[in-house]
Design a protein around this motif. Structure first.
Motif, PDB file in Angstrom:
ATOM      1  N   ALA A  16      -8.783 -41.771 -12.716  1.00  4.96           N
ATOM      2  CA  ALA A  16      -7.793 -42.399 -13.607  1.00  4.96           C
ATOM      3  C   ALA A  16      -8.432 -42.745 -14.953  1.00  4.96           C
ATOM      4  O   ALA A  16      -9.548 -43.259 -15.011  1.00  4.96           O
ATOM      5  CB  ALA A  16      -7.226 -43.647 -12.955  1.00  4.96           C
ATOM      6  N   ALA A  17      -7.732 -42.454 -16.020  1.00  2.00           N
ATOM      7  CA  ALA A  17      -8.219 -42.788 -17.363  1.00  2.00           C
ATOM      8  C   ALA A  17      -8.227 -44.306 -17.552  1.00  2.00           C
ATOM      9  O   ALA A  17      -7.525 -45.039 -16.844  1.00  2.00           O
ATOM     10  CB  ALA A  17      -7.336 -42.122 -18.410  1.00  2.00           C
ATOM     11  N   ASP A  18      -9.022 -44.774 -18.512  1.00  2.00           N
ATOM     12  CA  ASP A  18      -9.161 -46.216 -18.729  1.00  2.00           C
ATOM     13  C   ASP A  18      -7.870 -46.870 -19.198  1.00  2.00           C
ATOM     14  O   ASP A  18      -7.697 -48.087 -19.065  1.00  2.00           O
ATOM     15  CB  ASP A  18     -10.273 -46.485 -19.754  1.00  2.00           C
ATOM     16  CG  ASP A  18     -11.656 -46.176 -19.190  1.00  2.00           C
ATOM     17  OD1 ASP A  18     -11.806 -46.181 -17.949  1.00  2.00           O
ATOM     18  OD2 ASP A  18     -12.579 -45.922 -19.989  1.00  2.00           O
ATOM     19  N   ASP A  19      -6.952 -46.079 -19.803  1.00  2.00           N
ATOM     20  CA  ASP A  19      -5.701 -46.666 -20.300  1.00  2.00           C
ATOM     21  C   ASP A  19      -4.585 -46.606 -19.254  1.00  2.00           C
ATOM     22  O   ASP A  19      -3.422 -46.872 -19.556  1.00  2.00           O
ATOM     23  CB  ASP A  19      -5.249 -45.975 -21.586  1.00  2.00           C
ATOM     24  CG  ASP A  19      -4.982 -44.479 -21.389  1.00  2.00           C
ATOM     25  OD1 ASP A  19      -5.346 -43.951 -20.307  1.00  2.00           O
ATOM     26  OD2 ASP A  19      -4.419 -43.848 -22.304  1.00  2.00           O
ATOM     27  N   ILE A  20      -4.940 -46.262 -18.012  1.00  2.00           N
ATOM     28  CA  ILE A  20      -3.957 -46.224 -16.934  1.00  2.00           C
ATOM     29  C   ILE A  20      -3.953 -47.559 -16.208  1.00  2.00           C
ATOM     30  O   ILE A  20      -5.003 -48.084 -15.847  1.00  2.00           O
ATOM     31  CB  ILE A  20      -4.279 -45.089 -15.928  1.00  2.00           C
ATOM     32  CG1 ILE A  20      -4.202 -43.718 -16.600  1.00  2.00           C
ATOM     33  CG2 ILE A  20      -3.349 -45.140 -14.715  1.00  2.00           C
ATOM     34  CD1 ILE A  20      -2.806 -43.371 -17.098  1.00  2.00           C
TER      35      ILE A  20
END
Length: 207
Positions: free
Chosen positions: A25-29
């Motif tokens: 998962a990306a950090d902005d998720i």
């Protein structure tokens, strides 16, 4: 132009699936989920805190009482004989007193016993209440003749009914054996392990 927003629901079947979803998962998720997801998130953020061993606590199986209160329970292969609730008791056609007396005699001799429900043909709230209350009465009778070193209870409602019947209400948590599987020690010295009925036994009794 507004950025498109979406919700992705991961179709996870195991802890590894949950861990993979969190790791990728990306950090902005924004992650949302239950205890397994939160544990995977902490392991990702704080890798130095990962467990160094998967060893479980050593149960004293020679002095144990294991109560399987769930009709969905799977057999336990740990060298202890299982006493299944007779069908006539399950169907409430016969009092549980006779079965309880036999269990007390056997348990007084062996100090190690598994009690489980095998029949599953009745459903509904009434049978659920009947089963947990019957298991609570039987457990009270067995502990009355010999207090075990280990008391393992499957099923949250069953655990509440048994501990309430025994009058045990003060515990010190000693281990989290697996997510949702807690081992704790009662004031009288007995270790009590509780496992949700929907969870597999896994390696709970590995020595």
């Amino acid at each position: 132009m507004c950025e498109e927003k979406k919700i992705t629901c991961a179709d996870a079947e195991s802890e590894n699936d949950v861990a993979k979803a969190v790791e990728t998962a990306a950090d902005d998720i924004l992650l949302a989920g239950a205890a397994d997801m939160f544990t995977a998130f902490l392991r990702r953020k704080f890798p130095a805190c990962r467990e160094t061993s998967d060893c479980l606590c050593a149960f004293n199986l020679a002095d144990s009482l294991i109560i399987c209160g769930s009709t969905q329970s799977k057999p336990i292969d740990c060298g202890i004989a299982t006493s299944y609730m007779p069908t006539e008791v399950y169907d409430e056609k016969t009092s549980a007193d006779g079965w309880t007396a036999r269990l007390v005699k056997d348990y007084n001799d062996s100090h190690a016993m598994i009690i489980a429900v095998r029949d599953r043909h009745r459903t509904g709230k009434h049978i659920a209440v009947y089963l947990r209350e019957t298991m609570a009465r039987i457990s009270h009778a067995l502990v009355g003749c010999h207090r075990p070193a280990e008391l393992v209870i499957e099923g949250g409602a069953t655990a509440f009914a048994i501990l309430n019947r025994l009058g045990w209400n003060s515990f010190t948590i000693t281990e989290e054996i697996a997510p949702g599987v807690i081992r704790m020690q009662a004031d009288n010295g007995t270790h009590v392990t509780m496992k949700p009925g929907s969870y597999p036994w896994g390696n709970l009794f590995r020595q």
